[in-house]
Design an enzyme around this catalytic site. Structure first.
Site, short mmCIF file in Angstrom:
data_model
loop_
_atom_site.label_atom_id
_atom_site.label_comp_id
_atom_site.label_asym_id
_atom_site.label_seq_id
_atom_site.Cartn_x
_atom_site.Cartn_y
_atom_site.Cartn_z
CB SER A 279 -0.87 -0.02 1.26
OG SER A 279 -1.45 1.25 1.49
CE1 TYR B 239 -3.79 -2.55 5.62
CE2 TYR B 239 -3.36 -0.24 5.13
CZ TYR B 239 -3.66 -1.52 4.71
OH TYR B 239 -3.83 -1.77 3.37
CE LYS C 48 -1.50 -4.35 3.38
NZ LYS C 48 -1.86 -5.65 2.79
P1 NAD Z 1 -11.13 -6.81 1.30
O1 NAD Z 1 -11.33 -6.78 2.78
O2 NAD Z 1 -12.29 -6.55 0.42
O3 NAD Z 1 -10.47 -8.18 0.87
C1 NAD Z 1 -9.62 -8.91 1.71
C2 NAD Z 1 -10.10 -10.35 1.71
O4 NAD Z 1 -9.23 -11.14 2.53
C3 NAD Z 1 -11.51 -10.51 2.28
O5 NAD Z 1 -12.29 -11.31 1.41
C4 NAD Z 1 -11.29 -11.22 3.63
O6 NAD Z 1 -12.38 -12.05 3.97
C5 NAD Z 1 -10.02 -11.99 3.36
N1 NAD Z 1 -9.20 -12.27 4.55
C6 NAD Z 1 -8.79 -11.43 5.52
N2 NAD Z 1 -8.03 -12.07 6.41
C7 NAD Z 1 -7.94 -13.37 5.99
C8 NAD Z 1 -7.30 -14.53 6.50
N3 NAD Z 1 -6.59 -14.50 7.63
N4 NAD Z 1 -7.42 -15.69 5.82
C9 NAD Z 1 -8.15 -15.75 4.68
N5 NAD Z 1 -8.79 -14.69 4.16
C10 NAD Z 1 -8.68 -13.50 4.81
O7 NAD Z 1 -9.95 -5.77 0.99
P2 NAD Z 1 -9.44 -5.20 -0.39
O8 NAD Z 1 -9.78 -3.76 -0.46
O9 NAD Z 1 -9.82 -6.10 -1.50
O10 NAD Z 1 -7.87 -5.26 -0.13
C11 NAD Z 1 -7.09 -6.38 -0.54
C12 NAD Z 1 -5.67 -6.17 -0.09
O11 NAD Z 1 -5.18 -4.95 -0.63
C13 NAD Z 1 -5.49 -6.06 1.42
O12 NAD Z 1 -4.32 -6.74 1.80
C14 NAD Z 1 -5.36 -4.58 1.65
O13 NAD Z 1 -4.59 -4.29 2.80
C15 NAD Z 1 -4.63 -4.14 0.39
N6 NAD Z 1 -4.86 -2.73 0.06
C16 NAD Z 1 -6.13 -2.26 -0.06
C17 NAD Z 1 -6.35 -0.91 -0.33
C18 NAD Z 1 -7.75 -0.37 -0.42
O14 NAD Z 1 -7.92 0.85 -0.27
N7 NAD Z 1 -8.78 -1.17 -0.66
C19 NAD Z 1 -5.26 -0.04 -0.50
C20 NAD Z 1 -3.97 -0.56 -0.42
C21 NAD Z 1 -3.78 -1.92 -0.13
N1 UFG Z 2 -12.15 12.20 3.41
C1 UFG Z 2 -13.08 13.18 3.70
N2 UFG Z 2 -14.26 12.78 4.22
C2 UFG Z 2 -14.57 11.48 4.47
C3 UFG Z 2 -13.60 10.49 4.18
C4 UFG Z 2 -12.40 10.89 3.65
O1 UFG Z 2 -12.84 14.37 3.50
O2 UFG Z 2 -15.67 11.21 4.96
C5 UFG Z 2 -10.88 12.61 2.80
C6 UFG Z 2 -9.65 12.28 3.61
O3 UFG Z 2 -9.40 13.28 4.56
C7 UFG Z 2 -8.59 12.16 2.51
C8 UFG Z 2 -9.38 11.62 1.31
O4 UFG Z 2 -10.73 11.90 1.58
O5 UFG Z 2 -8.11 13.44 2.20
C9 UFG Z 2 -9.22 10.13 1.10
O6 UFG Z 2 -9.52 9.45 2.32
P1 UFG Z 2 -9.70 7.87 2.36
O7 UFG Z 2 -10.05 7.52 3.77
O8 UFG Z 2 -10.62 7.42 1.29
O9 UFG Z 2 -8.26 7.34 1.95
P2 UFG Z 2 -6.84 7.58 2.62
O10 UFG Z 2 -5.97 8.15 1.55
O11 UFG Z 2 -6.94 8.31 3.89
O12 UFG Z 2 -6.39 6.08 2.97
C10 UFG Z 2 -6.35 5.08 1.98
C11 UFG Z 2 -6.65 3.72 2.60
C12 UFG Z 2 -5.57 3.34 3.57
C13 UFG Z 2 -4.24 3.43 2.89
C14 UFG Z 2 -4.04 4.80 2.29
C15 UFG Z 2 -2.75 4.89 1.52
O13 UFG Z 2 -7.87 3.76 3.30
O14 UFG Z 2 -5.76 2.00 3.96
O15 UFG Z 2 -5.10 5.08 1.39
O16 UFG Z 2 -2.74 3.90 0.54
F1 UFG Z 2 -3.29 3.19 3.83
#
Ligand code: NAD
Ligand code: UFG
Length: 329
Positions: free
Chosen positions: A124, A148, A152
């Site tokens: 991430s 978190y 990563k």
């Molecule tokens: P998500 O929660 O939709 O998907 C994660 C999946 O992993 C879920 O289906 C959950 O049930 C499964 N899971 C969690 N722990 C588990 C375990 N111990 N064993 C088996 N399954 C398990 O999340 P996502 O948004 O699809 O994110 C996927 C990956 O990408 C995550 O590792 C997350 O940290 C990373 N990521 C997500 C974002 C984002 O904003 N969505 C940004 C950067 C990185």
């Molecule tokens: N924001 C608002 N109002 C809301 C929610 C968010 O103004 O109700 C703003 C935040 O302040 C930020 C932007 O919208 O400026 C994006 O916020 P998000 O919560 O959607 O995303 P972040 O960039 O804060 O965080 C995301 C993921 C994290 C990850 C990070 C960097 O949620 O898991 O990107 O990859 F770590």
């Protein structure tokens, strides 16, 4: 030979499974369904005509993983399984270390015991913390600011160490920026449990009448309109990045930013969503959210040069598809 997708029922995982199948790969999903639903499998089948092999199993369950690697010929793993809520990770750090770090250690142990030596990992942009500079290149310093983000960072280090210990091991570390959007079919998308934290799911709650207004966290950032700037990327572009990463993977560890390279502000996103949905989104000006940074966007040129990948979908496509998925759920 098949690709094992951990967390393949989740948001990014399900989109990636669709792209894998479209590109001719056999897929096996392992997911404990902690943050997803078994219906993802039917929806993947509706989109692709193929139902992936599925194991309901936790990646911390070594025996369960060994069974999967024994019963299937796995050539590589795409590892999405993990917990992802920053605030929750501050309140429950051990849960995050156990699941995200412990789970990965168990997964890689099982991979090695079964001779599987290729992994693509969901890292991430959070590993950069408050970045040295924007656009962020992969050589910016890493200093995550919450548990978190630490998980990563730690998993990246673990995978690097495994690559050093085994010169045939390949680990591609994909640092995602802010994924939004959904598959054009409207069948798969992001379904957050409880009240979401992220901007797009929170805008959608307002659009559906489930919340009165979107809280704008800070209008005094040093950005063009004073609101936070992020690099939003369509989840289908992101999913395609995994296919390219799989194809390009070489022995050793390598990290790539997956973003568009363009920063949009909170108000840009709200305006684009209003245009895409035809719905007026009420805003409420609020103080900055603790822990937020002003600006975060990628330099994605390494992924373009070395993986042959580039995000192509527009902000309008991100908003239209997000709303198309969420509006009747
Ligand atoms: P998500 O929660 O939709 O998907 C994660 C999946 O992993 C879920 O289906 C959950 O049930 C499964 N899971 C969690 N722990 C588990 C375990 N111990 N064993 C088996 N399954 C398990 O999340 P996502 O948004 O699809 O994110 C996927 C990956 O990408 C995550 O590792 C997350 O940290 C990373 N990521 C997500 C974002 C984002 O904003 N969505 C940004 C950067 C990185
Ligand atoms: N924001 C608002 N109002 C809301 C929610 C968010 O103004 O109700 C703003 C935040 O302040 C930020 C932007 O919208 O400026 C994006 O916020 P998000 O919560 O959607 O995303 P972040 O960039 O804060 O965080 C995301 C993921 C994290 C990850 C990070 C960097 O949620 O898991 O990107 O990859 F770590």
């Amino acid at each position: 030979m098949a690709i094992l997708v951990t967390g393949g029922c989740g948001y990014i995982g399900s989109h990636t499974v669709v792209e894998l199948i479209k590109n001719g790969y056999d897929t096996v999903i392992v997911d404990n369904l902690y943050n997803s639903d078994i219906s993802a499998l039917d929806n993947i089948q509706k989109i692709t005509g193929v139902k992936p092999v599925f194991y309901e199993c936790d990646i911390r369950d070594k025996d369960g993983l060994d069974k999967i690697f024994t019963e299937n010929e796995i050539e590589a793993v795409i590892h999405f399984a993990g917990l992802k809520a920053v605030g929750e990770s501050v309140a429950k750090p051990l849960m995050y270390y156990e699941n995200n770090v412990g789970g990965t250690v168990t997964l890689v142990q099982s991979m090695l015991e079964h001779g599987v030596k290729k992994i693509v990992f969901s890292s991430s942009a959070t590993v950069y913390g408050d970045p040295d500079r924007v656009p962020i290149t992969e050589d910016c310093s890493l200093h995550p600011t919450n548990p978190y983000g630490n998980t990563k960072y730690m998993v990246e280090m673990i995978l690097r160490d495994v690559c050093v210990s085994d010169p045939e091991f390949s680990a591609t570390l994909l640092r995602y920026f802010n994924p939004i959007g959904a598959h054009e079919s409207g069948l798969i998308g992001e379904k957050p449990n409880g009240i979401p934290n992220n901007l797009m799911p929170r805008i959608i709650r307002v659009a559906k009448g489930e919340a009165e207004a979107i809280t704008v966290f800070g209008k005094d950032y040093p950005t063009p309109d004073g609101t936070g700037v992020r690099d939003y990327i369509h989840v289908v572009d992101l999913a395609e990045g995994h296919i390219k990463a799989l194809r390009a993977a070489k022995a050793g560890a390598k990290e790539y930013n997956l973003g568009t390279g363009t920063g949009y502000s909170v108000l840009d996103i709200i305006n684009a969503f209003e245009k895409a949905s035809g719905i007026k989104i009420k805003t409420l000006d609020c103080p900055r959210r603790p822990g937020d940074i002003a600006t975060c966007y990628s330099d994605p040129s390494a992924a373009e040069k070395e993986l042959g990948w580039k995000a192509t979908k527009t902000l309008d496509e991100m908003c239209v598809s997000s709303w198309n998925f969420a509006k009747d759920k």
